[in-house]
Design an enzyme around this catalytic site. Structure first.
Site, PDB file in Angstrom:
ATOM      1  N   ASP A 178       0.795  -1.044  -0.053  1.00 59.98           N
ATOM      2  CA  ASP A 178      -0.045  -0.077   0.095  1.00 59.98           C
ATOM      3  C   ASP A 178       0.750   1.309   0.017  1.00 59.98           C
ATOM      4  O   ASP A 178       1.441   1.460   1.081  1.00 59.98           O
ATOM      5  CB  ASP A 178      -0.885   0.029   1.420  1.00 59.98           C
ATOM      6  CG  ASP A 178      -2.151   1.140   1.275  1.00 59.98           C
ATOM      7  OD1 ASP A 178      -3.063   1.002   0.742  1.00 59.98           O
ATOM      8  OD2 ASP A 178      -1.469   2.052   1.895  1.00 59.98           O
ATOM      9  N   TYR A 205       3.207   9.783  -0.241  1.00 59.84           N
ATOM     10  CA  TYR A 205       4.305   9.131   0.420  1.00 59.84           C
ATOM     11  C   TYR A 205       5.542   9.165  -0.419  1.00 59.84           C
ATOM     12  O   TYR A 205       6.883   8.916   0.258  1.00 59.84           O
ATOM     13  CB  TYR A 205       3.855   7.477   0.563  1.00 59.84           C
ATOM     14  CG  TYR A 205       2.723   7.197   1.239  1.00 59.84           C
ATOM     15  CD1 TYR A 205       2.115   7.907   1.687  1.00 59.84           C
ATOM     16  CD2 TYR A 205       2.483   5.772   1.058  1.00 59.84           C
ATOM     17  CE1 TYR A 205       0.706   7.618   2.406  1.00 59.84           C
ATOM     18  CE2 TYR A 205       1.104   5.591   1.736  1.00 59.84           C
ATOM     19  CZ  TYR A 205       0.512   6.698   2.271  1.00 59.84           C
ATOM     20  OH  TYR A 205      -0.772   6.270   3.041  1.00 59.84           O
ATOM     21  N   LYS A 239      -2.746   5.941  -4.679  1.00 58.29           N
ATOM     22  CA  LYS A 239      -3.825   6.859  -4.270  1.00 58.29           C
ATOM     23  C   LYS A 239      -3.430   8.084  -4.911  1.00 58.29           C
ATOM     24  O   LYS A 239      -2.122   8.652  -5.007  1.00 58.29           O
ATOM     25  CB  LYS A 239      -3.880   6.964  -2.837  1.00 58.29           C
ATOM     26  CG  LYS A 239      -3.848   5.562  -1.957  1.00 58.29           C
ATOM     27  CD  LYS A 239      -4.030   6.001  -0.283  1.00 58.29           C
ATOM     28  CE  LYS A 239      -3.714   4.754   0.236  1.00 58.29           C
ATOM     29  NZ  LYS A 239      -2.513   4.561   0.721  1.00 58.29           N
ATOM     30  N   HIS A 262      -7.343   9.519  -2.161  1.00 56.38           N
ATOM     31  CA  HIS A 262      -6.735   9.490  -0.696  1.00 56.38           C
ATOM     32  C   HIS A 262      -7.669  10.024   0.153  1.00 56.38           C
ATOM     33  O   HIS A 262      -7.596   9.384   1.416  1.00 56.38           O
ATOM     34  CB  HIS A 262      -5.285   9.928  -0.859  1.00 56.38           C
ATOM     35  CG  HIS A 262      -4.349   9.668   0.159  1.00 56.38           C
ATOM     36  ND1 HIS A 262      -2.982   9.480  -0.161  1.00 56.38           N
ATOM     37  CD2 HIS A 262      -4.749   9.278   1.582  1.00 56.38           C
ATOM     38  CE1 HIS A 262      -2.399   9.061   0.904  1.00 56.38           C
ATOM     39  NE2 HIS A 262      -3.212   8.979   1.904  1.00 56.38           N
TER      40      HIS A 262
HETATM   41  P1  NAD Z   1       0.700   1.225  11.988  1.00 55.20           P
HETATM   42  O1  NAD Z   1      -0.444   1.386  12.658  1.00 55.20           O
HETATM   43  O2  NAD Z   1       0.863   0.190  10.967  1.00 55.20           O
HETATM   44  O3  NAD Z   1       2.063   1.292  12.930  1.00 55.20           O
HETATM   45  C1  NAD Z   1       3.303   1.375  12.318  1.00 55.20           C
HETATM   46  C2  NAD Z   1       4.251   1.412  13.473  1.00 55.20           C
HETATM   47  O4  NAD Z   1       3.988   0.435  14.605  1.00 55.20           O
HETATM   48  C3  NAD Z   1       5.647   1.223  13.163  1.00 55.20           C
HETATM   49  O5  NAD Z   1       6.039   2.441  12.526  1.00 55.20           O
HETATM   50  C4  NAD Z   1       6.174   0.781  14.411  1.00 55.20           C
HETATM   51  O6  NAD Z   1       6.604   1.739  15.297  1.00 55.20           O
HETATM   52  C5  NAD Z   1       5.256  -0.071  14.972  1.00 55.20           C
HETATM   53  N1  NAD Z   1       5.269  -1.507  14.602  1.00 55.20           N
HETATM   54  C6  NAD Z   1       4.938  -2.301  13.670  1.00 55.20           C
HETATM   55  N2  NAD Z   1       5.008  -3.268  13.705  1.00 55.20           N
HETATM   56  C7  NAD Z   1       5.615  -3.846  14.816  1.00 55.20           C
HETATM   57  C8  NAD Z   1       5.863  -4.983  15.720  1.00 55.20           C
HETATM   58  N3  NAD Z   1       5.552  -6.088  15.316  1.00 55.20           N
HETATM   59  N4  NAD Z   1       6.257  -4.621  16.889  1.00 55.20           N
HETATM   60  C9  NAD Z   1       6.351  -3.425  17.561  1.00 55.20           C
HETATM   61  N5  NAD Z   1       5.948  -2.515  16.937  1.00 55.20           N
HETATM   62  C10 NAD Z   1       5.524  -2.651  15.547  1.00 55.20           C
HETATM   63  O7  NAD Z   1       0.622   2.775  11.112  1.00 55.20           O
HETATM   64  P2  NAD Z   1       0.877   3.405  10.004  1.00 55.20           P
HETATM   65  O8  NAD Z   1       2.007   3.537   9.230  1.00 55.20           O
HETATM   66  O9  NAD Z   1       0.214   4.875  10.058  1.00 55.20           O
HETATM   67  O10 NAD Z   1      -0.525   2.666   8.924  1.00 55.20           O
HETATM   68  C11 NAD Z   1      -0.056   1.750   8.208  1.00 55.20           C
HETATM   69  C12 NAD Z   1      -0.243   2.025   6.861  1.00 55.20           C
HETATM   70  O11 NAD Z   1      -1.700   2.264   6.399  1.00 55.20           O
HETATM   71  C13 NAD Z   1       0.523   2.896   6.383  1.00 55.20           C
HETATM   72  O12 NAD Z   1       2.155   2.714   5.916  1.00 55.20           O
HETATM   73  C14 NAD Z   1      -0.187   3.416   4.920  1.00 55.20           C
HETATM   74  O13 NAD Z   1       0.100   2.544   4.098  1.00 55.20           O
HETATM   75  C15 NAD Z   1      -1.372   3.489   5.291  1.00 55.20           C
HETATM   76  N6  NAD Z   1      -2.019   4.869   5.748  1.00 55.20           N
HETATM   77  C16 NAD Z   1      -3.132   5.256   5.033  1.00 55.20           C
HETATM   78  C17 NAD Z   1      -3.670   6.386   5.436  1.00 55.20           C
HETATM   79  C18 NAD Z   1      -4.492   7.129   4.482  1.00 55.20           C
HETATM   80  O14 NAD Z   1      -5.139   8.434   4.702  1.00 55.20           O
HETATM   81  N7  NAD Z   1      -5.284   6.342   3.850  1.00 55.20           N
HETATM   82  C19 NAD Z   1      -3.239   7.086   6.536  1.00 55.20           C
HETATM   83  C20 NAD Z   1      -2.432   6.659   7.329  1.00 55.20           C
HETATM   84  C21 NAD Z   1      -1.364   5.356   7.129  1.00 55.20           C
END
Ligand code: NAD
Length: 275
Positions: free
Chosen positions: A49, A54, A76, A109
């Site tokens: 994704d 990004y 997106k 998006h």
């Molecule tokens: P997330 O909830 O996936 O959390 C990621 C964070 O959790 C990492 O940076 C790390 O600190 C921690 N983490 C991940 N795996 C772990 C593990 N196994 N153990 C311990 N800690 C761990 O947060 P995110 O990146 O905000 O969201 C995921 C994805 O969603 C993004 O990368 C993106 O692709 C998407 N996203 C989309 C939108 C949108 O507006 N459509 C907005 C935000 C994110």
């Protein structure tokens, strides 16, 4: 594309399927993302994704060029590129960076309602699907009112609404609304950006199943039929987050985790109407 055998997928309303678990790459720098995604592909992921904003589509494209052929790619269109013609141009630029003629899933998006261009933008996505350039089309961060408007004006229902969703912000109402329209719900920030992992309830369920907190939260999404895209750039965590297909949460676990929902207070990102 056909999801890898053994990997769960979610049916979309256009007859296609999306792998239920993918790698999110928000905040992974373009210079690093090819390496990060390659680790994920080696671990078995077949879904990534990304988004124009990004600024890492080129690095994603590098990993895809050297990876297996069956990877499901979502990108997106960003707010500033909304509008019919500009969305068509934005798609071409994304496809070129990703080095793909066809994108598996193309999303708006944010509705960005103050710009009031999202209906025209949606018409561009419909055209991209008709032309076969986007296999599936959908939206992200759309409210029920915004979903109803694009459906009323075009007759085309998005396949997916990708929204903020995690145990502290369980989005019960919007999830039900998506389902009633035949729209799959995809969870962004599914781990609450890592913040829900320290929760004592999550930790208790993790200990019960001899799993990690992240695995329990990812399972929470999968067990509710959600598409989930956790982000990590750390190889061990990328692998850990994929080792979730050999256990399930039970009713007691789900009831305990349901207590974490804080409604609006649990939201981490912006409200879609303010974006
Ligand atoms: P997330 O909830 O996936 O959390 C990621 C964070 O959790 C990492 O940076 C790390 O600190 C921690 N983490 C991940 N795996 C772990 C593990 N196994 N153990 C311990 N800690 C761990 O947060 P995110 O990146 O905000 O969201 C995921 C994805 O969603 C993004 O990368 C993106 O692709 C998407 N996203 C989309 C939108 C949108 O507006 N459509 C907005 C935000 C994110």
């Amino acid at each position: 594309m056909t999801p890898t055998p053994g990997q769960p997928s979610v049916a979309l309303n256009d007859g296609r399927r999306i792998p239920a678990l993918g790698l999110g790459v928000w905040q992974v720098p373009d210079a690093d993302v090819a390496g990060v995604l390659s680790v994920a592909l080696d671990a078995g992921y077949r879904h990534v994704d990304t988004a124009t904003i990004y600024r890492n589509e080129a690095g994603v494209g590098d990993a895809l060029a050297h990876g297996p052929p069956d990877v499901f790619v979502t990108t997106k269109v960003w707010n500033s590129e909304q509008g019919y013609e500009s969305t068509l141009r934005a798609f071409e630029a994304s496809a070129a960076r990703l080095r793909r003629d066809v994108i598996d899933l193309y999303l708006i998006h944010w509705a960005a309602p103050r710009r009031d261009l999202y209906v025209d933008t949606w018409r561009a996505l419909v055209r991209l699907r008709e032309e076969g350039r986007a296999r599936s089309i959908g939206v992200s961060n759309f409210t029920l009112a915004q979903l109803k408007r694009i459906i009323a004006e075009t007759g085309v229902v998005p396949t997916v609404n990708q929204i903020e969703l995690h145990p502290r912000f369980a989005q019960t109402e919007l999830r039900a609304a998506n389902a009633s329209l035949g729209i799959a719900t995809e969870s962004w920030s599914p781990l609450g950006q890592g913040r829900v992992l320290n929760d004592p309830v999550v930790q208790r369920v993790a200990a019960k199943h001899s799993r990690t907190p992240a695995q329990v939260v990812i399972r929470w999404h999968l067990d509710q039929g959600l598409v989930v895209i956790p982000k990590s750039a750390t190889p061990s965590r990328i692998a850990e987050n994929f080792q979730v297909f050999d256990f399930h949460l039970d009713a007691e676990d789900l009831a305990g985790l349901a207590e974490l929902d804080q409604g609006e207070a649990g939201r981490l990102g912006e409200h879609p109407d303010d974006h």
